[in-house]
Design a protein around this motif. Sequence first.
Motif, short mmCIF file in Angstrom:
data_model
loop_
_atom_site.label_atom_id
_atom_site.label_comp_id
_atom_site.label_asym_id
_atom_site.label_seq_id
_atom_site.Cartn_x
_atom_site.Cartn_y
_atom_site.Cartn_z
N GLN A 106 58.67 64.87 43.71
CA GLN A 106 57.47 64.13 44.07
C GLN A 106 56.37 64.31 43.03
OE1 GLN A 106 57.41 62.17 46.78
NE2 GLN A 106 55.35 61.42 46.40
N GLU A 107 56.23 65.52 42.52
CA GLU A 107 55.21 65.78 41.50
C GLU A 107 55.50 64.97 40.23
OE1 GLU A 107 53.20 69.54 39.04
OE2 GLU A 107 55.12 69.80 40.10
N ILE A 108 56.76 64.94 39.85
CA ILE A 108 57.13 64.15 38.67
C ILE A 108 56.87 62.67 38.93
CG2 ILE A 108 59.02 63.50 37.13
CD1 ILE A 108 60.35 66.20 37.83
N GLY A 109 57.24 62.22 40.12
CA GLY A 109 57.02 60.82 40.47
C GLY A 109 55.55 60.44 40.44
N ASP A 110 54.71 61.30 40.96
CA ASP A 110 53.27 61.02 40.95
C ASP A 110 52.74 60.93 39.51
OD1 ASP A 110 53.25 61.05 43.70
OD2 ASP A 110 52.45 63.09 43.87
N ALA A 111 53.27 61.79 38.65
CA ALA A 111 52.81 61.81 37.26
C ALA A 111 53.18 60.52 36.54
CB ALA A 111 53.39 63.02 36.52
N VAL A 112 54.40 60.04 36.75
CA VAL A 112 54.83 58.83 36.03
C VAL A 112 54.18 57.58 36.61
CG1 VAL A 112 56.97 59.87 35.22
CG2 VAL A 112 56.98 58.57 37.37
N VAL A 113 53.93 57.56 37.92
CA VAL A 113 53.22 56.43 38.51
C VAL A 113 51.81 56.34 37.92
CG1 VAL A 113 52.10 55.63 40.63
CG2 VAL A 113 54.52 56.23 40.66
N GLU A 114 51.16 57.48 37.79
CA GLU A 114 49.81 57.50 37.20
C GLU A 114 49.85 57.02 35.76
OE1 GLU A 114 46.02 60.55 36.56
OE2 GLU A 114 47.85 61.24 37.54
N MET A 115 50.91 57.38 35.03
CA MET A 115 51.04 56.91 33.65
C MET A 115 51.14 55.39 33.59
SD MET A 115 53.62 59.62 31.80
CE MET A 115 53.76 58.59 30.32
N VAL A 116 51.94 54.81 34.48
CA VAL A 116 52.08 53.35 34.49
C VAL A 116 50.75 52.69 34.88
CG1 VAL A 116 53.29 51.38 35.49
CG2 VAL A 116 54.55 53.49 35.00
N GLU A 117 50.09 53.25 35.88
CA GLU A 117 48.78 52.72 36.28
C GLU A 117 47.81 52.71 35.10
OE1 GLU A 117 48.47 54.00 41.00
OE2 GLU A 117 47.83 55.41 39.45
N ASP A 118 47.76 53.83 34.39
CA ASP A 118 46.82 53.94 33.27
C ASP A 118 47.24 53.02 32.12
OD1 ASP A 118 45.44 55.76 34.76
OD2 ASP A 118 46.17 57.53 33.69
N ALA A 119 48.54 52.85 31.92
CA ALA A 119 49.01 51.95 30.87
C ALA A 119 48.61 50.51 31.18
CB ALA A 119 50.52 52.07 30.71
N MET A 120 48.70 50.13 32.44
CA MET A 120 48.31 48.77 32.81
C MET A 120 46.79 48.60 32.72
SD MET A 120 51.13 47.29 33.12
CE MET A 120 50.28 45.72 33.38
N ASP A 121 46.04 49.65 33.03
CA ASP A 121 44.58 49.59 32.84
C ASP A 121 44.26 49.41 31.36
OD1 ASP A 121 44.04 49.89 35.51
OD2 ASP A 121 43.65 52.05 35.40
N ALA A 122 45.01 50.09 30.49
CA ALA A 122 44.79 49.95 29.05
C ALA A 122 45.08 48.51 28.61
CB ALA A 122 45.67 50.93 28.28
N TYR A 123 46.12 47.93 29.17
CA TYR A 123 46.45 46.52 28.87
C TYR A 123 45.33 45.60 29.33
CZ TYR A 123 48.79 42.01 29.81
OH TYR A 123 49.11 40.67 29.89
N ALA A 124 44.83 45.84 30.54
CA ALA A 124 43.78 44.98 31.09
C ALA A 124 42.50 45.08 30.29
CB ALA A 124 43.52 45.36 32.55
N GLU A 125 42.18 46.31 29.84
CA GLU A 125 40.89 46.54 29.18
C GLU A 125 41.00 46.62 27.65
OE1 GLU A 125 39.56 50.13 31.02
OE2 GLU A 125 39.72 49.29 33.05
N GLU A 126 42.23 46.47 27.14
CA GLU A 126 42.49 46.57 25.71
C GLU A 126 41.95 47.90 25.15
OE1 GLU A 126 41.22 43.03 23.69
OE2 GLU A 126 42.65 41.77 24.78
N ASP A 127 42.34 48.97 25.84
CA ASP A 127 41.83 50.31 25.54
C ASP A 127 42.82 51.03 24.62
OD1 ASP A 127 41.01 52.96 25.52
OD2 ASP A 127 40.42 52.96 27.62
N VAL A 128 42.51 51.07 23.34
CA VAL A 128 43.40 51.67 22.34
C VAL A 128 43.52 53.17 22.53
CG1 VAL A 128 43.62 52.16 19.87
CG2 VAL A 128 43.04 49.86 20.65
N ASP A 129 42.42 53.86 22.78
CA ASP A 129 42.44 55.31 22.95
C ASP A 129 43.36 55.71 24.10
OD1 ASP A 129 40.69 55.65 20.85
OD2 ASP A 129 38.92 55.69 22.13
N ALA A 130 43.32 54.95 25.18
CA ALA A 130 44.17 55.25 26.33
C ALA A 130 45.65 55.13 25.97
CB ALA A 130 43.84 54.33 27.49
#
Length: 226
Positions: free
Chosen positions: A119-143
């Motif tokens: 579950q801990e691993i799953g939570d970590a990778v879900v958060e990574m995907v969420e943040d990756a999609m936020d980077a796509y939406a906001e064009e955030d290079v640093d992220a």
Amino acid sequence: MPRESYQEKLDALREDVLYMSEVVLDRVRMGQEALQQKDEQLAQDVIDNDYEINQLYLDLEQDCVNLLALQQPVAGDLRFIAASFKIITDLERIADLATNLGEYTLEADRDVFPEVDAQEIGDAVVEMVEDAMDAYAEEDVDACFEIAERDDEVDAMCADASDTVMRDLIEREATTAADDEDIEQLMTDVSRLLLTIRDLERIGDHAVNIAARTLYMVENDDELIY
């Protein structure tokens, strides 16, 4: 096609890709919960509804093709469409991995390695995907770079979990007398858990792919593409 209309279609594509990511992540969370709770009905829902993700993928794939065909895009627009197409491919594959979690739930009948926190691993990778999609939406290079760095942490978590399973297996074989049926069941449990860990790690890899395509889209930089 008027430029304003074309830009509206580009904006709509971005919104639709983000919507697809929300649906996919919901499936991953459902798969996690089903596996943790051993909820067979929830697991079956994840499996049965995979066709919805596939249809979303096909629809968005066609949208990308239409945008390329209707007005030959250049530079930033071309990179945006290409990146969006690659990202929906990653999202579709993440959904397939969520389906795997549902299938593992239906196969499982006991928890023999409670010390492994999938579950801990799953939570970590879900958060990574969420943040990756936020980077796509906001064009955030640093992220994008930050997400790639976090993948090393997830890889280490998965390696530790796999090592724990194998050490436990060796200790059991050394200290416990078991018949062939028990050994076969144990090996099935081990295989299923190792596959779960592998699939969660792959979700993290897809998050990095999304970040890599976003970086290329924004900066024309292929540093993270591998």
